[in-house]
Scaffold this motif. Structure first.
Motif, short mmCIF file in Angstrom:
data_model
loop_
_atom_site.label_atom_id
_atom_site.label_comp_id
_atom_site.label_asym_id
_atom_site.label_seq_id
_atom_site.Cartn_x
_atom_site.Cartn_y
_atom_site.Cartn_z
N ASP A 186 47.93 32.85 45.92
CA ASP A 186 48.86 33.99 45.84
C ASP A 186 49.23 34.28 44.39
N ARG A 187 49.41 33.23 43.62
CA ARG A 187 49.81 33.38 42.22
C ARG A 187 48.70 34.04 41.41
N LEU A 188 47.45 33.62 41.68
CA LEU A 188 46.32 34.14 40.90
C LEU A 188 46.06 35.62 41.18
N GLY A 189 46.25 36.02 42.43
CA GLY A 189 46.02 37.43 42.78
C GLY A 189 44.57 37.83 42.59
N PRO A 190 44.31 39.13 42.51
CA PRO A 190 42.93 39.62 42.44
C PRO A 190 42.17 39.09 41.22
N GLU A 204 40.16 35.93 42.05
CA GLU A 204 39.36 35.88 43.29
C GLU A 204 38.19 34.93 43.20
N ALA A 205 37.62 34.79 42.01
CA ALA A 205 36.42 33.96 41.86
C ALA A 205 36.75 32.46 41.76
N VAL A 206 38.02 32.14 41.61
CA VAL A 206 38.39 30.72 41.52
C VAL A 206 38.23 30.10 42.91
N VAL A 207 37.49 29.00 42.99
CA VAL A 207 37.28 28.31 44.27
C VAL A 207 38.44 27.35 44.49
N LEU A 208 39.16 27.53 45.58
CA LEU A 208 40.26 26.64 45.95
C LEU A 208 39.90 26.01 47.28
#
Ligand SMILES: C[S@@+](CC[C@H](N)C(=O)[O-])C[C@H]1O[C@@H](n2cnc3c(N)ncnc32)[C@H](O)[C@@H]1O
Length: 214
Positions: free
Chosen positions: A92-96, A99-103
């Motif tokens: 939620d913090r990263l937002g759009p 998007e490419a960050v894998v969590l």
């Protein structure tokens, strides 16, 4: 936390424990919270790993490390943790922009990655491994994840740091003791810092930068 929780001893207990920690607290209700992970950022920078190379942060929780690395231009970021609650906070913090960050919800003691990473970062996870078999499992995950010649950055409580974290017993390390946990790796750097918890207590951290042989 003031109460002494039962130490989780298997994957299911670990997962439930850490899920509860992140459900029961806000970000600044846990001792390890920091809005800018300065020690980690300086160590990642010191590795010289290129911004397009794959980096994994294990036991990332709701750390802002990936946020800052993203801002610095790193493009291939993965963060794993046992707590889906923590990872959702990060998503939620990263937002759009993130998007490419894998969590990914995963146990660092049982990682079977589809790919290898150029840098493995761990702040305040390894020190929870008080049992030899847990440290063996961690090392096996590390070896499956890190590419030959890859960089390892690990930070734990130092010899004058607290004896518990989140109410659980931990192992405190000097630089030499921490580096010795990874005997085939080359020690490239040491660092430390005095972390200030959100409520003003001070915690000594020990950090090492090591390199896996090629
Ligand atoms: C003390 S916190 C540190 C969080 C983060 N690295 C930081 O510096 O802010 C430990 C984190 O490791 C996670 N964790 C603990 N054991 C784990 C395991 N076996 N596999 C994956 N994550 C784990 C917890 O959920 C928690 O987010």
């Amino acid at each position: 936390m003031n109460s002494t929780p039962t130490r989780p001893v298997d994957a299911a207990q670990r997962s439930a424990f850490w899920q509860d920690v992140h459900t029961d607290h806000d970000v600044d209700g846990v001792s390890w919270w920091q809005s800018v992970p300065e020690l980690s950022l300086s160590l990642v920078d010191a590795t010289g790993v290129g911004v397009d190379r794959p980096i994994i942060d294990v036991g990332a929780g709701w750390s802002t490390l990936v946020d800052h690395l993203l801002e610095l231009g790193y493009t291939d970021l993965t963060a794993i943790d046992l707590s889906t609650t923590a990872l959702q906070v990060v998503r939620d913090r990263l937002g759009p922009a993130g998007e490419a960050v894998v969590l990914q919800m995963a146990d660092v003691l049982d990682l079977h990655p589809a790919r290898r990473y150029a840098l493995w970062h761990d702040r305040a996870v390894y020190h929870f491994l008080t049992e030899p078999d847990e440290r063996e499992d961690y090392l096996a995950s590390l070896e499956r994840c890190l590419e030959p010649g890859g960089h390892l950055v690990v930070a734990t409580f130092g010899p004058d740091g607290p004896t518990t974290c989140s109410g659980l017993p931990i192992v405190r390390y000097t630089h030499a003791e921490l580096a010795a946990q990874f005997p085939t790796y080359e020690l490239l750097g040491t660092a430390g810092d005095e972390h200030h918890t959100p409520w003003g207590a001070t915690q000594q951290f020990t950090a090492v930068h090591l390199r896996r042989p090629t």
